[in-house]
Design an enzyme around this catalytic site. Structure first.
Site, mmCIF file in Angstrom:
data_model
loop_
_atom_site.group_PDB
_atom_site.id
_atom_site.type_symbol
_atom_site.label_atom_id
_atom_site.label_comp_id
_atom_site.label_asym_id
_atom_site.label_seq_id
_atom_site.Cartn_x
_atom_site.Cartn_y
_atom_site.Cartn_z
ATOM 1 N N PHE A 195 0.867 -1.179 0.000
ATOM 2 C CA PHE A 195 0.000 0.000 0.000
ATOM 3 C C PHE A 195 0.905 1.230 0.000
ATOM 4 O O PHE A 195 1.593 1.511 0.986
ATOM 5 C CB PHE A 195 -0.920 -0.044 1.222
ATOM 6 C CG PHE A 195 -1.373 -1.453 1.497
ATOM 7 C CD1 PHE A 195 -2.059 -2.157 0.514
ATOM 8 C CD2 PHE A 195 -1.048 -2.106 2.673
ATOM 9 C CE1 PHE A 195 -2.430 -3.471 0.694
ATOM 10 C CE2 PHE A 195 -1.413 -3.424 2.874
ATOM 11 C CZ PHE A 195 -2.098 -4.104 1.883
ATOM 12 N N ASP A 255 1.878 4.319 0.668
ATOM 13 C CA ASP A 255 1.526 5.429 1.563
ATOM 14 C C ASP A 255 2.739 6.349 1.725
ATOM 15 O O ASP A 255 3.578 6.412 0.840
ATOM 16 C CB ASP A 255 1.067 4.855 2.921
ATOM 17 C CG ASP A 255 2.206 4.176 3.660
ATOM 18 O OD1 ASP A 255 3.199 3.792 3.011
ATOM 19 O OD2 ASP A 255 2.129 4.058 4.896
ATOM 20 N N ASP A 277 4.622 -5.595 3.636
ATOM 21 C CA ASP A 277 4.089 -4.260 3.922
ATOM 22 C C ASP A 277 3.939 -4.035 5.420
ATOM 23 O O ASP A 277 4.394 -3.026 5.961
ATOM 24 C CB ASP A 277 2.724 -4.080 3.239
ATOM 25 C CG ASP A 277 2.148 -2.702 3.513
ATOM 26 O OD1 ASP A 277 2.408 -1.783 2.729
ATOM 27 O OD2 ASP A 277 1.473 -2.524 4.549
HETATM 28 N N1 LIG Z 1 1.533 0.685 3.848
HETATM 29 C C1 LIG Z 1 0.700 0.801 4.862
HETATM 30 N N2 LIG Z 1 0.219 2.016 5.211
HETATM 31 C C2 LIG Z 1 -0.628 2.089 6.246
HETATM 32 C C3 LIG Z 1 -1.047 0.983 6.975
HETATM 33 C C4 LIG Z 1 -1.938 1.455 7.952
HETATM 34 C C5 LIG Z 1 -2.634 0.698 9.021
HETATM 35 N N3 LIG Z 1 -2.959 -0.626 8.691
HETATM 36 C C6 LIG Z 1 -3.421 -1.447 9.758
HETATM 37 C C7 LIG Z 1 -3.567 -2.831 9.358
HETATM 38 C C8 LIG Z 1 -2.997 -3.690 10.242
HETATM 39 C C9 LIG Z 1 -2.265 -2.998 11.276
HETATM 40 O O1 LIG Z 1 -2.681 -3.371 12.533
HETATM 41 C C10 LIG Z 1 -2.444 -1.522 10.924
HETATM 42 O O2 LIG Z 1 -3.034 -0.767 11.926
HETATM 43 C C11 LIG Z 1 -2.032 2.818 7.790
HETATM 44 N N4 LIG Z 1 -1.245 3.188 6.759
HETATM 45 C C12 LIG Z 1 -0.902 4.518 6.283
HETATM 46 O O3 LIG Z 1 0.129 5.043 7.102
HETATM 47 C C13 LIG Z 1 0.039 6.470 7.109
HETATM 48 C C14 LIG Z 1 -0.239 6.946 8.501
HETATM 49 O O4 LIG Z 1 0.903 7.075 9.219
HETATM 50 P P1 LIG Z 1 0.864 7.969 10.556
HETATM 51 O O5 LIG Z 1 0.603 9.407 10.098
HETATM 52 O O6 LIG Z 1 2.243 7.779 11.159
HETATM 53 O O7 LIG Z 1 -0.244 7.421 11.427
HETATM 54 C C15 LIG Z 1 -1.155 6.814 6.229
HETATM 55 O O8 LIG Z 1 -0.745 7.010 4.882
HETATM 56 C C16 LIG Z 1 -1.985 5.555 6.365
HETATM 57 O O9 LIG Z 1 -2.917 5.431 5.308
HETATM 58 C C17 LIG Z 1 -0.523 -0.307 6.619
HETATM 59 O O10 LIG Z 1 -0.808 -1.351 7.195
HETATM 60 N N5 LIG Z 1 0.330 -0.330 5.562
#
Ligand SMILES: Nc1nc2c(c(CN[C@H]3C=C[C@H](O)[C@@H]3O)cn2[C@@H]2O[C@H](COP(=O)(O)O)[C@@H](O)[C@H]2O)c(=O)[nH]1
Length: 306
Positions: free
Chosen positions: A213, A215, A283
């Site tokens: 993903f 991000d 990821d």
């Molecule tokens: N690649 C990737 N990006 C992810 C996630 C997740 C949450 N996934 C949930 C699924 C299982 C776990 O238990 C996680 O809780 C959020 N994001 C991204 O991060 C950024 C937020 O950052 P900060 O501002 O520091 O909170 C924002 O772009 C958000 O969209 C992920 O898994 N993979």
């Protein structure tokens, strides 16, 4: 998700601001001996889960707003996930479509118990309305019906989501070529798969088709690992927290090269160590490292997609 994989590779092969260093991927894979640390979904203990269609509604609404937290330095993804969870625990109807279609900015803040306007709040509200309206119009008001109609295919579910909900159409144009990244649509599939442990609403026969993903956290981790190399202008912009324009070559390259790099890492691990690792596994590992390292500087783009 062939379109994501193929268009990310297309960008990586023409990229000028960002380079993927394949030899650094080999070094990382060698160092961990192909053993990607297993990170449990919801390792933080912040998500709502009751093994019912309400969990699906929760995850869909969560991922409809899962973008751009950084403009408020105190706000993170955790606040959104746990805020929506608390709201649901207080009122099981909080995410019904009639509510979704009517939330205002101040009401959304109140729902999430956040004391000031959220970043790009008016877009978050608009996307909630869109989700409420289209779920009601085409899926009997329930995200669970949307998931059921995909017939246990991750690719079909993503196609359905992007067809019905314009807010999930995470595309860009790069050197005249359409690039698909679908971060929030893919993360919704991964959230279902993780929350329901690959069963029930989380059962997908093609879960291996999902990419990472794209991000703002994973690219920062890949850069720290030496896998992504940025040109000097881009490095300066990121290290000085300057905003990167959405849709710019730099922005598309950062995201697409991240997808491409992890696909290469996954191929290498699977080939060399005879594994069947998913991109989702890599990821979650990289993301969890990134959110625990407060010192990482990440690119800052105002976007509704990530
Ligand atoms: N690649 C990737 N990006 C992810 C996630 C997740 C949450 N996934 C949930 C699924 C299982 C776990 O238990 C996680 O809780 C959020 N994001 C991204 O991060 C950024 C937020 O950052 P900060 O501002 O520091 O909170 C924002 O772009 C958000 O969209 C992920 O898994 N993979």
């Amino acid at each position: 998700m062939e379109a994501v994989r193929a268009s990310a590779a297309w960008v990586a092969s023409r990229s000028t601001h960002v380079k993927v260093d394949l030899s650094e991927i080999e070094k990382v894979v060698e160092k961990i001996q192909g053993n990607v640390p297993k990170v449990e979904w919801d390792f933080e203990g912040i998500h709502y889960f009751d093994n019912s269609p309400l969990t699906v509604q929760y995850l869909f609404v969560l991922d409809a707003m899962n973008f751009c937290f950084w403009p408020d330095k105190d706000l993170t993804y955790d606040h959104l996930a746990s805020g929506l969870k608390l709201a649901l625990e207080k009122d099981k109807a909080a995410l019904d479509t009639d509510h979704l279609q009517n939330y205002t900015g101040p009401q959304l803040r109140q729902l999430l118990n956040w004391p000031r306007p959220l970043p790009i709040e008016e877009e978050r509200v608009r996307l909630l309305h869109e989700v409420g309206m289209e779920l009601e119009r085409s899926f009997g008001g329930e995200a669970a019906n949307l998931v059921k109609s995909a017939g246990n295919s991750a690719a079909t579910l993503i196609e359905l989501i992007t067809r019905h909900f314009p807010g999930f159409r995470d595309h860009s144009l790069y050197k005249g070529h359409q690039v698909f990244l679908y971060k929030r649509a893919q993360i919704f599939v991964a959230d279902l798969w993780g929350a329901f442990k690959g069963e029930n609403y989380g059962e997908f026969h093609d879960i291996n088709s999902i990419t990472i993903f794209a991000d703002y956290i994973v690219p920062a981790v890949l850069r720290e690992l030496g896998i992504l190399k940025y040109g000097s202008n881009l490095s300066c912009s990121i290290d000085s927290n300057s905003e990167i324009v959405p849709g710019s070559e730099e922005e598309v390259e950062i995201r697409a090269c991240s997808v491409y790099a992890v696909e290469k890492m996954r191929e290498l691990i699977n080939k060399k160590f005879g594994k069947q690792l998913l991109s989702i596994d890599i990821d979650l590992w990289l993301w969890s490292c990134g959110v625990q390292n407060m010192a990482l500087s990440h690119h800052r783009t105002l976007s509704i997609y990530y």
